[in-house]
Design an enzyme around this catalytic site. Sequence first.
Site: not given
Ligand SMILES: Cc1ncc(C[n+]2csc(CCOP(=O)(O)OP(=O)(O)O)c2C)c(N)n1
Length: 662
Positions: A34, A74, A123-125, A162, A265, A385, A412, A438, A474
């Site tokens: 990226h 990324h 990585g997981p946004l 993201g 991107h 709880s 959560e 949950f 639940h």
């Molecule tokens: C939870 C999650 N969902 C989807 C993705 C796949 N993904 C990676 S980058 C991206 C787009 C992110 O856009 P932005 O934050 O604007 O980054 P830019 O294009 O500016 O680099 C997606 C959907 C991910 N990494 N994590």
Amino acid sequence: MQGQIRSKEDISLLMADAIRFLAMDGVQAANSGHPGMPMGMADVATVLFSKFINIYPDNPDWPDRDRFVLSAGHGSMLLYAIHYLLGYKDMPIENIKNFRQLNSNTAGHPEFGHAKGIETTTGPLGQGLATAVGMALAERLLASRFGSNLVDHYTYVIAGDGCLQEGISHEAIEFSGHLKLSKLVVLWDDNNISIDGSTDLSSSANQILRFKAAGWHTQIIDGHNHEEIEVALDNAKKSRKPSLIACKTTIGFGAPTLAGTSKTHGAPLGAEEIKATRLALGWTSNAFEIPQNILTAWKKTIERSKGLYEEWESKFEKSPKKKRFQSFLDGNIPKAYERKISLFIKEMKEAKPKLATRQSSQKTLEVINQIIPNTIGGSADLTGSNLTKTNEMKTITPGKFSGNYIHYGIREHAMGSIMNGIALHRGFIPYGGTFLVFSDYMRASIRMSALMSQRIIYVLTHDSIGLGEDGPTHQPIEHLAILRSTPNLNVIRPADVVETAEAWDVALNTNGPTVLALSRQGLKAFRSEKSMDNQVAKGGYILNNISLNRDLTLIATGSEVEIAMEASESLNNQGFKVAVVTLPCWELFDQQDESYKIEILGDCPRIAIEAGCDMGWAKYIGDKGAFIGMKGFGASGPASELYKHFGITTEAVVEKAIAILN
Ligand SMILES: Cc1ncc(C[n+]2csc(CCOP(=O)(O)OP(=O)(O)O)c2C)c(N)n1
């Protein structure tokens, strides 16, 4: 192009271009990655790292360093490029050339533990942002205990559209705004672009108003103007609220035909475009070659941090709190703990109280929290709880961080990530509760705890249809299977008070996360042996003293151990030899040697009993065995009736056993 008029004499702009070219050349060489985000945020990152962030590459673990989290993971080349430019020893140019290759520390997304200075895996946004909240909170907690002499740093985040679109951002922003985590600074790469194209396709939110509403300080700047960036960062540091800086940037800044488009991107720019970018920015060096004056300028920025680091070191050496501080950071458990927990277990073996395992957990926590000074408890609004709060615990409130209990609110997902951040920061042992069902809501965070091997304890109560009347929404069915399928995560479902105490003991002594699956309903106590061996640590063991020449093995966990014990008594009275194996933790049992496993499971037919789905049980019961548990969702009703309704009863086990044995 946005930003200042670009002059070849402006070293700060050239330092940013160095990031751009390393990123675009690295991605091109890997033929994947990226480039757009590092190119767009290079100016912001240059000002941030050269003028603000205090880190010292020669001692990357300096406890009072500023934390930096690249939530938009990324854009990993941004971080790797900076580490190379700053001279991190484990980031030579070869590693930049080997971006995204197997066994290189420059993985596709930043991985905690792969290279120094990567504070968390991202990585997981959205994860990074919430994890950073945990780090900023840990800083405040530690400062309130040890003073600003030893603890006084900022947590900086670069987040993209993201990260801000993900739901977890809402939880993280609200939580940190509420607690007034003023040393958290988020730099938003406000480039209006994500993968599908313009963010207008899916969003018309006013992020500034959103952050303001959550109690944040906000600014909007041109993210290519170094002076504006510097002023904004200065303002952010002064604010008494957490701070958002919306940095208006152009994704892929510098690329003549592709800048500003989603094409930059997540794909290499291509040789032609890279050549054209070199021309456009006046960059004459070859790929992976950075002119000496720019390298020198980057290295010089370390001087500021070096001074601060040395100052801190001398304060630390002289501090009367040195030993205790180090012990907090190392995550040590006081020596006296061993004795106290053993005493408690001994008492429980004698008293044999019938308790829900959530109550047993609270009783155990009373012991733990009195002796371990750095546990940080909490719950996602289910304190009464989950029974996660003990007598002496004090709530952490806005701007006041001397307490040790967090009301996470009904958040959560963020709770999981905040706990990750607290653990990654170092200094504390976080645990947090919600209902087992949950765990779905924080699954992504639990996965990150496992991926990063962080000692976090998930206290997940109401672990089956045994919770009764709240009904199928639940009642967890598939959750144990999902959690057990997660690598590097211990899932412990204790059967009684002693197993619960042993489970806590295992969790505290594990370099990784643990899920405690605990019952709502009262459970009989079984353990009364003299030996003080921690049986849960073996994952599974025989509970009813029948081992040799057996006809059948009943295997159960948690609340169903009681059913297995009753069924075995009935079968043994009928002349069969039936062993009961309690299997509180599959992962620990699987780590035992083969002979132990065979000794425990027996070479005979096996029946497993668990009030959850059967997924995964085949490896213990084999082809001759059977499973008694849930086949679909639960129902609303009193627990005892539900067990009958779904056929998870002593009679059903006996019937199945006789059918197998005859
Ligand atoms: C939870 C999650 N969902 C989807 C993705 C796949 N993904 C990676 S980058 C991206 C787009 C992110 O856009 P932005 O934050 O604007 O980054 P830019 O294009 O500016 O680099 C997606 C959907 C991910 N990494 N994590």
